[in-house]
Design a protein around this motif. Structure first.
Motif, PDB file in Angstrom:
ATOM      1  N   ALA A 568       0.822  -1.210   0.000  1.00 17.05           N
ATOM      2  CA  ALA A 568       0.000   0.000   0.000  1.00 17.05           C
ATOM      3  C   ALA A 568       0.858   1.263   0.000  1.00 17.05           C
ATOM      4  O   ALA A 568       0.506   2.265  -0.630  1.00 17.05           O
ATOM      5  N   ALA A 569       1.987   1.221   0.704  1.00 17.37           N
ATOM      6  CA  ALA A 569       2.840   2.414   0.751  1.00 17.37           C
ATOM      7  C   ALA A 569       3.383   2.755  -0.637  1.00 17.37           C
ATOM      8  O   ALA A 569       3.392   3.923  -1.051  1.00 17.37           O
ATOM      9  N   GLN A 570       3.803   1.756  -1.376  1.00 20.96           N
ATOM     10  CA  GLN A 570       4.294   2.002  -2.728  1.00 20.96           C
ATOM     11  C   GLN A 570       3.176   2.466  -3.647  1.00 20.96           C
ATOM     12  O   GLN A 570       3.387   3.285  -4.543  1.00 20.96           O
ATOM     13  N   LEU A 571       1.976   1.961  -3.412  1.00 20.37           N
ATOM     14  CA  LEU A 571       0.834   2.399  -4.217  1.00 20.37           C
ATOM     15  C   LEU A 571       0.513   3.872  -3.980  1.00 20.37           C
ATOM     16  O   LEU A 571       0.227   4.631  -4.911  1.00 20.37           O
ATOM     17  N   LEU A 572       0.551   4.320  -2.732  1.00 23.83           N
ATOM     18  CA  LEU A 572       0.249   5.726  -2.423  1.00 23.83           C
ATOM     19  C   LEU A 572       1.352   6.666  -2.896  1.00 23.83           C
ATOM     20  O   LEU A 572       1.084   7.840  -3.181  1.00 23.83           O
ATOM     21  N   ASP A 573       2.557   6.176  -2.960  1.00 23.35           N
ATOM     22  CA  ASP A 573       3.668   7.014  -3.410  1.00 23.35           C
ATOM     23  C   ASP A 573       3.770   7.103  -4.929  1.00 23.35           C
ATOM     24  O   ASP A 573       4.616   7.830  -5.449  1.00 23.35           O
ATOM     25  N   ASP A 574       2.936   6.369  -5.635  1.00 19.67           N
ATOM     26  CA  ASP A 574       2.991   6.366  -7.095  1.00 19.67           C
ATOM     27  C   ASP A 574       2.354   7.643  -7.633  1.00 19.67           C
ATOM     28  O   ASP A 574       1.147   7.878  -7.457  1.00 19.67           O
ATOM     29  N   LYS A 575       3.127   8.506  -8.278  1.00 22.25           N
ATOM     30  CA  LYS A 575       2.637   9.791  -8.820  1.00 22.25           C
ATOM     31  C   LYS A 575       2.705   9.816 -10.342  1.00 22.25           C
ATOM     32  O   LYS A 575       2.680  10.885 -10.954  1.00 22.25           O
ATOM     33  N   ARG A 576       2.738   8.672 -10.969  1.00 22.55           N
ATOM     34  CA  ARG A 576       2.845   8.638 -12.426  1.00 22.55           C
ATOM     35  C   ARG A 576       1.571   9.143 -13.097  1.00 22.55           C
ATOM     36  O   ARG A 576       1.621   9.786 -14.147  1.00 22.55           O
ATOM     37  N   ASP A 577       0.405   8.864 -12.519  1.00 23.20           N
ATOM     38  CA  ASP A 577      -0.843   9.344 -13.117  1.00 23.20           C
ATOM     39  C   ASP A 577      -0.920  10.866 -13.102  1.00 23.20           C
ATOM     40  O   ASP A 577      -1.437  11.490 -14.041  1.00 23.20           O
ATOM     41  N   LEU A 578      -0.396  11.476 -12.036  1.00 21.71           N
ATOM     42  CA  LEU A 578      -0.409  12.948 -11.981  1.00 21.71           C
ATOM     43  C   LEU A 578       0.502  13.546 -13.052  1.00 21.71           C
ATOM     44  O   LEU A 578       0.199  14.594 -13.631  1.00 21.71           O
ATOM     45  N   ALA A 579       1.604  12.882 -13.311  1.00 20.78           N
ATOM     46  CA  ALA A 579       2.504  13.386 -14.344  1.00 20.78           C
ATOM     47  C   ALA A 579       1.874  13.317 -15.734  1.00 20.78           C
ATOM     48  O   ALA A 579       2.146  14.159 -16.599  1.00 20.78           O
ATOM     49  N   GLN A 580       0.993  12.313 -15.946  1.00 22.35           N
ATOM     50  CA  GLN A 580       0.361  12.181 -17.251  1.00 22.35           C
ATOM     51  C   GLN A 580      -0.674  13.280 -17.515  1.00 22.35           C
ATOM     52  O   GLN A 580      -0.864  13.704 -18.652  1.00 22.35           O
ATOM     53  N   ILE A 581      -1.374  13.739 -16.477  1.00 24.36           N
ATOM     54  CA  ILE A 581      -2.418  14.767 -16.676  1.00 24.36           C
ATOM     55  C   ILE A 581      -1.918  16.168 -16.345  1.00 24.36           C
ATOM     56  O   ILE A 581      -2.691  17.113 -16.305  1.00 24.36           O
ATOM     57  N   LYS A 582      -0.619  16.289 -16.100  1.00 25.24           N
ATOM     58  CA  LYS A 582      -0.076  17.614 -15.769  1.00 25.24           C
ATOM     59  C   LYS A 582      -0.231  18.567 -16.939  1.00 25.24           C
ATOM     60  O   LYS A 582      -0.587  19.743 -16.775  1.00 25.24           O
ATOM     61  N   SER A 583       0.005  18.074 -18.149  1.00 20.17           N
ATOM     62  CA  SER A 583      -0.111  18.953 -19.323  1.00 20.17           C
ATOM     63  C   SER A 583      -1.545  19.440 -19.536  1.00 20.17           C
ATOM     64  O   SER A 583      -1.772  20.541 -20.040  1.00 20.17           O
ATOM     65  N   ARG A 584      -2.501  18.632 -19.146  1.00 18.94           N
ATOM     66  CA  ARG A 584      -3.902  19.036 -19.326  1.00 18.94           C
ATOM     67  C   ARG A 584      -4.255  20.222 -18.440  1.00 18.94           C
ATOM     68  O   ARG A 584      -4.909  21.165 -18.866  1.00 18.94           O
ATOM     69  N   TYR A 585      -3.819  20.169 -17.213  1.00 24.23           N
ATOM     70  CA  TYR A 585      -4.163  21.257 -16.294  1.00 24.23           C
ATOM     71  C   TYR A 585      -3.317  22.500 -16.524  1.00 24.23           C
ATOM     72  O   TYR A 585      -3.681  23.591 -16.083  1.00 24.23           O
ATOM     73  N   GLN A 586      -2.212  22.326 -17.199  1.00 19.03           N
ATOM     74  CA  GLN A 586      -1.425  23.522 -17.527  1.00 19.03           C
ATOM     75  C   GLN A 586      -2.158  24.411 -18.529  1.00 19.03           C
ATOM     76  O   GLN A 586      -1.930  25.617 -18.587  1.00 19.03           O
TER      77      GLN A 586
END
Length: 761
Positions: A568-586
């Motif tokens: 679970a700790a590794q799952l919560l630390d996973d920020k790859r999905d945020l990096a994929q949608i970063k360009s959208r919110y920019q």
């Protein structure tokens, strides 16, 4: 062996020892006196040397200073034994009866004598004086035993049988434990030694029949010894189980157990060989069945434990020697029935049935049955029984012959057995101690000239099952080696016996015992039978992991999919999905700065009331449908007034305070597809201000529907002791009655209010 007699005190009347009296002359002022020939007076010497063993431990001879010390002690011991032999007849018996240290010296040698079956003399090849000295001591002690059982040495030196029986048995001059030690010290390597032992046993049983009961008790003790050996073999190395810590001089923790097993085997085998009466005793107590069970269960287990620790341990050879002697002992018991059949025709039927019954009871011990059948052909014994006993049950006899059928052809077995017997007879007798072990091993060696099984016999056997059986006993072997051995034998028992005895065929002696087995490919078999190579329809495609190093698929191994979080700790630390949608919110950060555009983003817009608008509209529409009226009062104001702190409806002043804009929006909201958010926010703000104004300044007094006033409700009043006015008392009473309507006392109403406004509480 005639003992040495020195003539002395005359016995002209030739009286026996119990009646003989000697008259001593006057000495040192003493008057002449008469003293019996058997008296403590004649045993004047009180010091005798105790024998020290030649072996150190575990079948090893002493060396260096220890060997020199043994030689020094042995010389003194030999002189003491010769002193006893050189004593006159009455002095010898007086020492043995009244001087316990003399008998203790003889017993010390028997207990610590070098066992005849150990190859100790090969370690002392360059120490011939040591070997000669030991043999002289052994011969001297044996002469002492023979002198004890000799009733008449001459016409003047003799004693009656009754007197001799009483002296030997009641004074424990010779006991069954001493006889067992004597058997191990002398052995049966030389026919002369066997004849001497046989004479000693026969004479003792003739002099004192009570020795039969003592021998029977000793034979029963062998069962206790078998159980003790099994217990130590199973629990060796554990504290309190008989093993304890490993001795530094021992090769394995089981060396002492293996040596004790060999000692019991030779003791039982030699006694059965030299004393026919013992054979009958063993048959009565069913010792043969105990030997077979011990041979089948304990010895293989002990052998396996030793082999797993040290493949070159000396104790493995001891166990092989013990196996041969146990088979020999069982043979002596079984053959005693055949001797009865041949010598006593009246008891032939009974003896034959007992012989068949003994072998039948031992059929469950498969390892024992196989080894016994190879060494001692049962069909020869059955033929003898059939010739003498015409009424013998043929079915039982055939059943026994089939059960003990050896794994080699009968003719070949007979030839090997005859050849080994001839080889034994030709062994020289120059060194009886060293060659005894070789003689016994060569006599009863289990030959292994087994022909290769045919293909038809191999096809009927379950080779995989037999391989499993062999590996359960010998797990250190390779499956390929086991299969090669099984191809030379008819069953797994024969293969196990050959491996344990190191009696494999010549071509398998130096074979790799760790050889692995690679099973044949079924496709090769199909190709050989049909000539067509069969492949799966998916062989060679892009997902075939057998032909591609990087197949286009996910190779799943173990739990979960590849590259998935492990916890679970590794799952919560996973920020790859945020990096994929970063360009959208920019993209939302790019706001147009053109002021003339009507679509300009209004930064002052407050959307905090949109949720309230949606919930309010939903509530209004539901109530309009229920009422069925076009123009209704603002139920929101009524609902709000129901939840007021005073518990009354809002008065007319609250309605008149609403703005015209709100009134117009309320009247026209039914005509609009979507009500103006500004009107909703203005109306909500007005209600909120009115609500908090009412809470801060208090409501009108009296009945329901009264207008609001700005007069505060005073519940504090004047200081205590100065009196309170009526308004303060009325406010206090009203607060006390209605305090459960608000605050934390009515949470359910508050939660319902939130849900009605579209809020989640």
């Amino acid at each position: 062996m005639t003992p040495i007699i020195i003539e002395g005190f005359p016995n002209p009347d030739k009286k026996s020892l119990d009646q003989l009296v000697f008259r001593l002359s006057a000495e040192d002022g003493l008057a002449p006196r008469n003293i019996a020939a058997l008296h403590r007076h004649w045993a004047k010497r009180e010091t005798f040397t105790t024998y020290v063993g030649l072996m150190s431990q575990y079948g090893r001879a002493k060396t260096g200073l220890e060997l020199e010390e043994w030689q020094h002690n042995a010389n003194y011991f030999y002189k003491d034994i010769n002193f006893l032999l050189n004593c006159r007849h009455h002095e010898f018996w007086s020492y043995m009866v009244f001087q316990k240290k003399a008998l203790a010296a003889v017993v010390s040698f028997l207990q610590r004598a070098t066992p005849f079956y150990l190859n100790v003399w090969s370690q002392l090849v360059q120490q011939q004086p040591i070997i000669d000295l030991y043999e002289q001591i052994l011969a001297a002690v044996l002469r002492v035993i023979c002198r004890l059982i000799t009733s008449r040495e001459s016409d003047e030196s003799w004693l009656t049988i009754e007197h001799q029986r009483e002296l030997i048995y009641k004074n424990y001059l010779i006991s069954v434990p001493m006889l067992c030690d004597l058997v191990i010290a002398v052995g049966d390597a030389d026919p002369q030694n066997t004849a001497v032992l046989s004479r000693i046993f026969d004479t003792l049983l003739r002099i004192e029949p009570n020795y039969k009961q003592d021998l029977l008790a000793a034979l029963v003790f062998f069962r206790v010894a078998f159980r003790s050996i099994q217990t130590q073999a199973e629990n060796e190395g554990f504290e309190g189980a008989g093993g304890g810590e490993l001795d530094e001089n021992a090769e394995t923790p089981y060396d002492d157990v293996a040596l004790y097993t060999l000692d019991c085997a030779y003791t039982l085998s030699v006694i059965l060989d030299i004393c026919p009466e013992v054979q009958q005793m063993c048959a009565e107590i069913k010792l043969g069945q105990s030997i077979a069970q011990f041979y089948d269960n304990t010895i293989p287990f002990l052998y396996k434990n030793i082999y797993l620790i040290n493949e070159a341990a000396t104790s493995l050879g001891w166990l092989n020697m013990a196996r041969i002697q146990y088979l020999k002992a069982f043979r002596s018991i079984a053959y005693s029935y055949i001797e009865v059949v041949m010598t006593k025709p009246e008891d032939a039927i009974t003896a034959a049935e007992k012989f068949i019954g003994l072998l039948t009871e031992c059929l469950s011990e498969q390892i024992f049955v196989n080894d016994y059948g190879r060494i001692y052909p049962v069909e020869l014994d059955v033929d003898i029984l059939k010739q003498v006993c015409k009424k013998l049950d043929d079915f039982k006899a055939s059943f026994i012959v089939q059960g003990y059928q050896p794994e080699v052809p009968t003719n070949l077995q007979k030839a090997n057995h005859t050849k080994s017997n001839k080889k034994t007879q030709n062994v020289t007798k120059s060194n009886k101690k060293t060659k005894q072990v070789r003689s016994n091993c060569n006599t009863n060696v289990i030959t292994n000239s087994t022909p290769t099984t045919t293909k038809e016999e191999t096809a009927k056997r379950d080779i995989d099952l037999e391989v499993t059986a062999v590996l359960e006993v010998l797990p250190h072997l390779g499956m390929g080696f086991v299969r090669r051995v099984l191809s030379r034998y008819d069953n797994s028992e024969g293969a196990i016996a050959a491996i344990l005895e190191e009696n494999l065929p010549p071509d398998l002696v130096n074979a790799d015992q760790n050889e692995i087995y690679i099973p044949p490919d079924p496709q090769d078999k199909t190709y050989a039978e049909t000539g067509v190579k069969h492949y799966n329809i998916y062989d060679g495609d892009q997902y075939d992991i057998m032909t591609h190093d990087n197949p286009k698929c996910i190779i799943k191994q173990g739990k979960g999919m590849p590259n998935t979080p492990k916890d679970a700790a590794q799952l919560l630390d996973d920020k790859r999905d945020l990096a994929q949608i970063k360009s959208r919110y920019q993209a939302y950060t790019l706001v147009s700065e053109c002021e003339s555009s009507n679509d300009e983003y209004d930064d002052e817009y407050d959307d905090s009331y949109e949720a309230l608008l949606a919930s309010e509209t939903r509530v209004v529409r539901s109530k309009q449908l229920k009422a069925g009226l076009a123009n209704i009062e603002d139920f929101s104001d009524d609902d709000e007034s129901d939840n007021d702190d005073d518990g009354e409806q809002q008065n007319a002043e609250d309605k008149s305070s609403k703005s015209d804009t709100q009134q117009t929006g309320r009247n026209n909201k039914q005509l609009n597809f979507c009500e103006n958010p500004e009107d909703v926010r203005a109306r909500y703000e007005a209600r909120r201000q009115a609500k908090w104004s009412n809470r801060n300044h208090g409501g009108g007094g009296g009945g329901g529907g009264g207008g609001m006033d700005n007069k505060p409700r005073d519940v504090v009043g004047a200081p205590k002791g100065q009196g309170q006015d009526k308004e303060t008392l009325r406010n206090r009473d009203k607060k006390e009655k209605n305090k459960s309507m608000r605050a934390n006392h009515n949470r359910k109403a508050g939660a319902s209010f939130k849900r009605s406004r579209g809020m989640i509480g």
